[in-house]
Design an enzyme around this catalytic site. Structure first.
Site, PDB file in Angstrom:
ATOM      1  N   TYR A  48      -5.769  -5.551  -7.420  1.00 34.34           N
ATOM      2  CA  TYR A  48      -5.225  -5.228  -5.981  1.00 34.34           C
ATOM      3  C   TYR A  48      -4.769  -6.631  -5.427  1.00 34.34           C
ATOM      4  O   TYR A  48      -3.648  -6.503  -4.678  1.00 34.34           O
ATOM      5  CB  TYR A  48      -6.626  -4.890  -5.252  1.00 34.34           C
TER       6      TYR A  48
ATOM      7  N   VAL B 156      -0.209  -8.729   6.440  1.00 36.82           N
ATOM      8  CA  VAL B 156      -0.906  -9.841   7.090  1.00 36.82           C
ATOM      9  C   VAL B 156       0.008 -11.267   6.768  1.00 36.82           C
ATOM     10  O   VAL B 156      -0.245 -12.275   7.245  1.00 36.82           O
ATOM     11  CB  VAL B 156      -2.423 -10.270   6.900  1.00 36.82           C
TER      12      VAL B 156
ATOM     13  N   LYS C 217       0.957  -1.093  -0.043  1.00 41.49           N
ATOM     14  CA  LYS C 217      -0.050  -0.110  -0.021  1.00 41.49           C
ATOM     15  C   LYS C 217       0.835   1.145   0.057  1.00 41.49           C
ATOM     16  O   LYS C 217       0.485   2.288  -0.584  1.00 41.49           O
ATOM     17  CB  LYS C 217      -0.970   0.202   1.257  1.00 41.49           C
TER      18      LYS C 217
ATOM     19  N   TYR D  95      -1.559  -0.397  11.463  1.00 37.49           N
ATOM     20  CA  TYR D  95      -3.100  -0.426  11.628  1.00 37.49           C
ATOM     21  C   TYR D  95      -3.492   0.402  12.642  1.00 37.49           C
ATOM     22  O   TYR D  95      -3.027   1.334  13.122  1.00 37.49           O
ATOM     23  CB  TYR D  95      -3.525  -1.832  11.540  1.00 37.49           C
TER      24      TYR D  95
HETATM   25  N1  GLN Z   1      -4.355  -8.516   0.785  1.00 34.51           N
HETATM   26  C1  GLN Z   1      -4.763  -8.362   2.141  1.00 34.51           C
HETATM   27  C2  GLN Z   1      -6.141  -7.358   2.494  1.00 34.51           C
HETATM   28  O1  GLN Z   1      -6.565  -6.958   1.516  1.00 34.51           O
HETATM   29  C3  GLN Z   1      -3.804  -6.983   2.552  1.00 34.51           C
HETATM   30  C4  GLN Z   1      -4.083  -6.706   3.904  1.00 34.51           C
HETATM   31  C5  GLN Z   1      -3.121  -6.737   4.890  1.00 34.51           C
HETATM   32  O2  GLN Z   1      -2.079  -7.150   4.786  1.00 34.51           O
HETATM   33  N2  GLN Z   1      -3.296  -6.364   6.173  1.00 34.51           N
HETATM   34  O3  GLN Z   1      -6.925  -8.252   3.092  1.00 34.51           O
END
Ligand code: GLN
Length: 308
Positions: free
Chosen positions: A192, A262, A68, A244
């Protein structure tokens, strides 16, 4: 220059590794559920090309939310600040990364580019006529940042996420209803999920962190990869929203710009000093690498890394 295994770093990794037991690998993307929760590795990349590491740094990690920051840098360069921030905000949410709640408090514009809703809007802004063209633009930028033309994406993880992406699908439909995104939802999700599945090792991740730390300049070849203003904006988001809804605690305990995903990756940028790439797939309840956080906490304390 090859990455040197470092004894001090190894000791810190061994200590932090104990915390992997407290976490769980993400399994809402089924393919990510196959990761080994006991893994922990780190690479640190300095602007003079030196690199030190501990743990198995050859393991590949998908970027997930770390992507991101990079897609944001790309669209800021392609579209300019004004265009981008008319469509996505600059404020932390205090909510989980995939929350839909704040979109209902009008205007529906996502609060920042680090939550899924905001990141989907950013990916929507990547220029190009086809998913392939847009994806290759992003991939080319990432290869340049890491100085590694072999970087690609993991098809298995991308399609595993695409199949399980109903929450992100819901976010997209909401954003489309409110005219914030205008393209076909499946096309955007295809792009995405490929973006999130871009994979690399800790060393590449540390090198990208180093470029942000050096304000967008690649000190090893003298090339400016992004304007310093873009690097500055990205690092600011990493501080305010990069971990986050744990970003406040992270700023207090560790105090460096960082972004997690994640998959268990964390990219850190210590301004003017070095970049950090961590892989530790066992996550805490907020989705951050539990041992990765401990490792950064030890490092920050021992080497006084906090910016504050
Ligand atoms: N691809 C994951 C999602 O959109 C990315 C989220 C993350 O890394 N927190 O849920």
């Amino acid at each position: 220059m090859p990455c040197q295994t470092n004894g001090d770093l190894q000791l810190i990794v061994e200590e932090a590794k104990k915390y992997t037991k407290l976490g769980k690998v993400a399994d809402y993307i089924p393919e990510l559920g196959k990761a080994n929760p006991g893994d922990l590795s780190i690479a640190i990349h300095y602007p003079d090309g030196r690199c030190i590491s501990a743990g198995d740094i050859d393991k590949k990690i998908t970027l997930q939310s770390i992507s991101k920051v990079i897609s944001l840098a790309l669209v800021l360069m392609e579209r300019g600040n004004r265009y981008v921030f008319e469509r996505v905000g600059m404020e932390p949410t205090g909510d989980p990364f995939n929350s839909i709640a704040k979109l209902e408090t009008m205007p529906a514009k996502p609060l920042n580019p680090m939550i899924n809703a905001g990141a989907l809007v950013v990916t929507h802004m990547i220029k190009g006529d086809t998913v392939e063209e847009r994806f290759n633009r992003l991939l080319g930028f990432i290869r340049e940042l890491a100085d590694d033309p072999s970087i690609g994406y993991c098809e298995r993880i991308a399609s595993s996420e695409l199949e399980a992406a109903d929450l992100n699908r819901a976010l997209c439909y909401f954003l489309k209803q409110h005219n914030i995104i205008k393209e076909d939802v499946e096309i955007l999700l295809d792009l995405y999920t490929k973006q999130c599945a871009i994979e690399m090792n800790c060393l590449d991740l540390a090198r990208i962190g180093m470029i942000f730390a050096m304000d967008g300049m690649d000190p090893l070849n003298g090339k400016r990869i992004m304007p310093d203003d873009v690097a500055r904006i990205c690092k600011t988001f990493m501080v305010t929203c990069g971990m986050y809804n744990a970003s406040g605690e992270f700023a207090i305990k560790i105090g460096i710009p960082a972004k997690s995903g994640v998959s268990g990756g964390i990219m850190g940028s210590v301004p003017g000093k070095f970049g950090i790439g961590i892989f530790g797939p066992a996550l805490d309840e907020k989705g951050n690498s539990v041992a990765g956080l401990k490792l950064l906490e030890f490092l920050s304390k021992n080497y006084r890394l906090s910016m504050f």
